[in-house]
Design a protein around this motif. Structure first.
Motif, PDB file in Angstrom:
ATOM      1  N   PRO A 248     -13.351   7.549  -3.173  1.00  0.00           N
ATOM      2  CA  PRO A 248     -11.992   7.164  -3.775  1.00  0.00           C
ATOM      3  C   PRO A 248     -11.670   8.246  -4.827  1.00  0.00           C
ATOM      4  O   PRO A 248     -12.616   8.842  -5.450  1.00  0.00           O
ATOM      5  CB  PRO A 248     -12.174   5.808  -4.361  1.00  0.00           C
ATOM      6  CG  PRO A 248     -13.496   5.536  -4.506  1.00  0.00           C
ATOM      7  CD  PRO A 248     -14.151   6.425  -3.475  1.00  0.00           C
TER       8      PRO A 248
ATOM      9  N   LYS B 226     -11.287   0.603  -7.072  1.00  0.00           N
ATOM     10  CA  LYS B 226     -11.946   2.068  -6.833  1.00  0.00           C
ATOM     11  C   LYS B 226     -13.392   1.586  -6.295  1.00  0.00           C
ATOM     12  O   LYS B 226     -13.832   2.183  -5.213  1.00  0.00           O
ATOM     13  CB  LYS B 226     -12.183   2.955  -8.114  1.00  0.00           C
ATOM     14  CG  LYS B 226     -12.841   4.092  -7.721  1.00  0.00           C
ATOM     15  CD  LYS B 226     -12.840   5.010  -9.092  1.00  0.00           C
ATOM     16  CE  LYS B 226     -13.387   6.459  -8.711  1.00  0.00           C
ATOM     17  NZ  LYS B 226     -13.408   7.282 -10.254  1.00  0.00           N
TER      18      LYS B 226
ATOM     19  N   THR C 199       0.827  -1.113  -0.024  1.00  0.00           N
ATOM     20  CA  THR C 199       0.003   0.149  -0.055  1.00  0.00           C
ATOM     21  C   THR C 199       0.955   1.327  -0.063  1.00  0.00           C
ATOM     22  O   THR C 199       0.448   2.225  -0.788  1.00  0.00           O
ATOM     23  CB  THR C 199      -0.889  -0.054   1.149  1.00  0.00           C
ATOM     24  OG1 THR C 199      -1.763  -1.106   1.274  1.00  0.00           O
ATOM     25  CG2 THR C 199      -1.837   1.188   1.301  1.00  0.00           C
TER      26      THR C 199
ATOM     27  N   ILE D 294     -12.806   0.321  -2.622  1.00  0.00           N
ATOM     28  CA  ILE D 294     -12.593   1.257  -1.637  1.00  0.00           C
ATOM     29  C   ILE D 294     -13.645   1.851  -1.365  1.00  0.00           C
ATOM     30  O   ILE D 294     -14.025   2.267  -0.164  1.00  0.00           O
ATOM     31  CB  ILE D 294     -11.613   2.239  -2.237  1.00  0.00           C
ATOM     32  CG1 ILE D 294     -10.090   1.452  -2.317  1.00  0.00           C
ATOM     33  CG2 ILE D 294     -11.468   3.428  -1.191  1.00  0.00           C
ATOM     34  CD1 ILE D 294      -8.855   2.511  -2.628  1.00  0.00           C
TER      35      ILE D 294
ATOM     36  N   VAL E 120      -7.658  -3.446   1.063  1.00  0.00           N
ATOM     37  CA  VAL E 120      -8.519  -3.447  -0.505  1.00  0.00           C
ATOM     38  C   VAL E 120      -7.112  -2.974  -1.371  1.00  0.00           C
ATOM     39  O   VAL E 120      -7.064  -3.921  -2.427  1.00  0.00           O
ATOM     40  CB  VAL E 120      -9.367  -2.582  -0.524  1.00  0.00           C
ATOM     41  CG1 VAL E 120      -9.784  -2.144  -2.069  1.00  0.00           C
ATOM     42  CG2 VAL E 120     -10.586  -2.841   0.220  1.00  0.00           C
ATOM     43  N   VAL E 121      -6.284  -2.198  -1.047  1.00  0.00           N
ATOM     44  CA  VAL E 121      -5.452  -1.736  -2.024  1.00  0.00           C
ATOM     45  C   VAL E 121      -4.299  -2.740  -2.022  1.00  0.00           C
ATOM     46  O   VAL E 121      -3.719  -3.320  -3.161  1.00  0.00           O
ATOM     47  CB  VAL E 121      -4.465  -0.528  -1.390  1.00  0.00           C
ATOM     48  CG1 VAL E 121      -3.467  -0.157  -2.481  1.00  0.00           C
ATOM     49  CG2 VAL E 121      -5.479   0.730  -1.484  1.00  0.00           C
TER      50      VAL E 121
ATOM     51  N   VAL F 204      -9.277   0.186   3.890  1.00  0.00           N
ATOM     52  CA  VAL F 204      -8.775   0.673   2.470  1.00  0.00           C
ATOM     53  C   VAL F 204      -7.399   0.171   1.999  1.00  0.00           C
ATOM     54  O   VAL F 204      -7.266  -0.153   1.164  1.00  0.00           O
ATOM     55  CB  VAL F 204      -8.595   2.396   2.547  1.00  0.00           C
ATOM     56  CG1 VAL F 204      -7.969   2.955   1.300  1.00  0.00           C
ATOM     57  CG2 VAL F 204      -9.854   3.190   2.716  1.00  0.00           C
TER      58      VAL F 204
ATOM     59  N   LEU G 132      -7.646   8.871  -1.784  1.00  0.00           N
ATOM     60  CA  LEU G 132      -9.102   9.494  -1.616  1.00  0.00           C
ATOM     61  C   LEU G 132      -9.263  10.775  -1.956  1.00  0.00           C
ATOM     62  O   LEU G 132      -8.095  11.525  -2.048  1.00  0.00           O
ATOM     63  CB  LEU G 132      -9.264   9.206   0.064  1.00  0.00           C
ATOM     64  CG  LEU G 132      -9.122   7.732   0.504  1.00  0.00           C
ATOM     65  CD1 LEU G 132      -9.561   7.903   1.964  1.00  0.00           C
ATOM     66  CD2 LEU G 132     -10.293   6.838  -0.201  1.00  0.00           C
TER      67      LEU G 132
END
Length: 435
Positions: free
Chosen positions: A231, A421, A209, A424, A400-401, A397, A224
């Protein structure tokens, strides 16, 4: 003190014998009973201010606690408690205890991404008045930003960190300025049969990340939007994903890229198989101690740019000190936190523990510069640094990344970013607290 009462032995004793026994027991160290039970303010002697922070092997944190305890004039004693070694373990322990309104946590070390979550949950106190003014005095702007949420200060920066480009001067006389130049150099070295790899964090964890965040910010974007409610992954994010894919598909990629973390990168560079490494300053003393021959050719340079005309914005790291919402003596906790991160203690942490300071003046201090010959480059990187997304849902977040980008070799810039996207956006709908 609660839980620390002294009981006389059973049986009949003379007053003299009882007095001698009590005097002997009173001389025993306070550590004979649990620290949490001995930390109340109801007894005589200094109040125990409990400081929970990462485990430090250098001794710098304990020295800071001892020094501040002495300077309090007997009003408080800082007790340093070591949290688990991993960031996830540290956060998990603090979250669970604070959710239970644990009043034994006075001062705590927060990763630079945690302040929004902890503040939104009501677990840490806002810094106001004189304490806030002292916290900001002489402190670098970007580290201070990591401790801020919705315009309010919730912690004081204790230390910071950022990555530089480390390279072999015997292989690359002039360091690359951009990612494209670095990959071209690596390809040339590979053709010549020389060490050519680029070591970076490609495993599915926070380091991945951080890599993506750095590239997105360096390309002029952000993960963000400014409100941190949705996002913001446009062209800069696609560009960043493309850089990651290009490395993964080039000769520069370590065969273990998808499992590589900071320490594996360090070891690979020390083994002599790499020409470049994107990592934190801890690699410098390690190379000096472990590989003195290679150390002679170990150089550093600014983090590579994504675009030649735009400076890189490496992601900032570090620890911020926050005050527990349920501390029974917050005034002493604020005072202790300010002392723990004062000039002398930050200098000790930097020279003994390898933790870059957050006070601007220390970057001109001869004692610091002697240990950090790259101090100017670190300062320049910190002044241009980017922060990771500031949101109570940061953990969601980040997960997810790192999942979307793993492994880097499977990245398809446009589709990967589009999928990320949407995920997020879903992650931001949660409350952000993952116990």
């Amino acid at each position: 003190m609660r839980g620390c009462g002294i009981r006389s032995a059973p049986g009949r004793k003379t007053r003299t014998a009882r007095w001698r026994r009590l005097r002997a027991l009173a001389a025993l160290p306070l550590l004979v009973c649990p620290l949490a039970a001995c930390g109340g303010s109801g007894g005589s002697g200094p109040v125990s201010v409990n400081w929970y922070n990462f485990p430090d092997d250098s001794g710098a944190l304990q020295k800071a606690a001892d020094r501040c305890s002495r300077s309090s004039g007997g009003r408080f004693r800082i007790v340093y408690h070591k949290l688990p070694r991993t960031a996830d373990g540290q956060r998990q322990q603090l979250v669970r205890r604070l959710a239970a309104h644990d009043d034994a946590i006075d001062v705590m070390g927060l990763d630079v991404t945690w302040a929004p979550e902890f503040a939104e949950a009501g677990w840490i106190r806002e810094w106001t008045g004189q304490a806030k003014r002292q916290a900001g005095k002489g402190t670098l702007a970007v580290p201070l930003r990591t401790a801020t949420w919705k315009g309010k200060l919730y912690a004081v920066p204790y230390n910071t960190n950022t990555q530089l480009l480390w390279y072999r001067k015997d292989l690359v006389p002039t360091p690359p300025r951009t990612w494209a130049e670095m990959l071209d150099m690596a390809r040339r070295l590979a053709r010549e049969g020389k060490p050519h790899r680029v070591e970076i964090q490609g495993a599915q964890y926070e380091g991945l990340t951080v890599w993506f965040n750095t590239l997105v910010a360096s390309a002029g974007g952000a993960i963000l939007d400014p409100s941190a409610t949705k996002p913001s992954l446009g062209a800069p994010a696609v560009r960043a994903a493309g850089v990651m894919r290009d490395l993964a598909h080039s000769p520069a990629a370590d065969p273990s890229l998808s499992n590589q973390m900071e320490d594996q990168n360090r070891l690979a560079m020390e083994s002599g198989t790499a020409a470049f490494e994107l990592n934190y300053p801890f690699v410098y003393p390690s190379m000096k101690a472990n590989k003195p021959r290679l150390f002679k050719s170990f150089g550093w340079a600014p983090y590579p740019r994504v675009d030649a005309d735009r400076p890189a914005r490496p992601t900032i790291g570090g620890i911020d000190l926050a005050i527990g919402a349920y501390s029974p003596h917050p005034a002493l906790a604020f005072e202790a936190a300010l002392c723990l991160r004062d000039r002398q203690n930050q200098l000790t942490a930097a020279t003994a523990g390898g933790l870059p300071p957050t006070l601007r003046a220390l970057y001109d201090d001869p004692a610091f510069v002697k240990q950090y010959p790259f101090a100017k480059d670190v300062l320049d990187a910190l002044q241009k640094a980017s922060v990771r997304p500031q949101t109570p849902a940061y953990q969601n977040v980040s997960i997810v990344v790192s999942h979307a980008l793993s492994p880097p070799s499977a990245i398809k810039p446009n589709s990967t970013v589009a999928t990320m996207k949407g995920q997020i956006d879903d992650a931001l709908q949660s409350k952000g607290v993952i116990p």
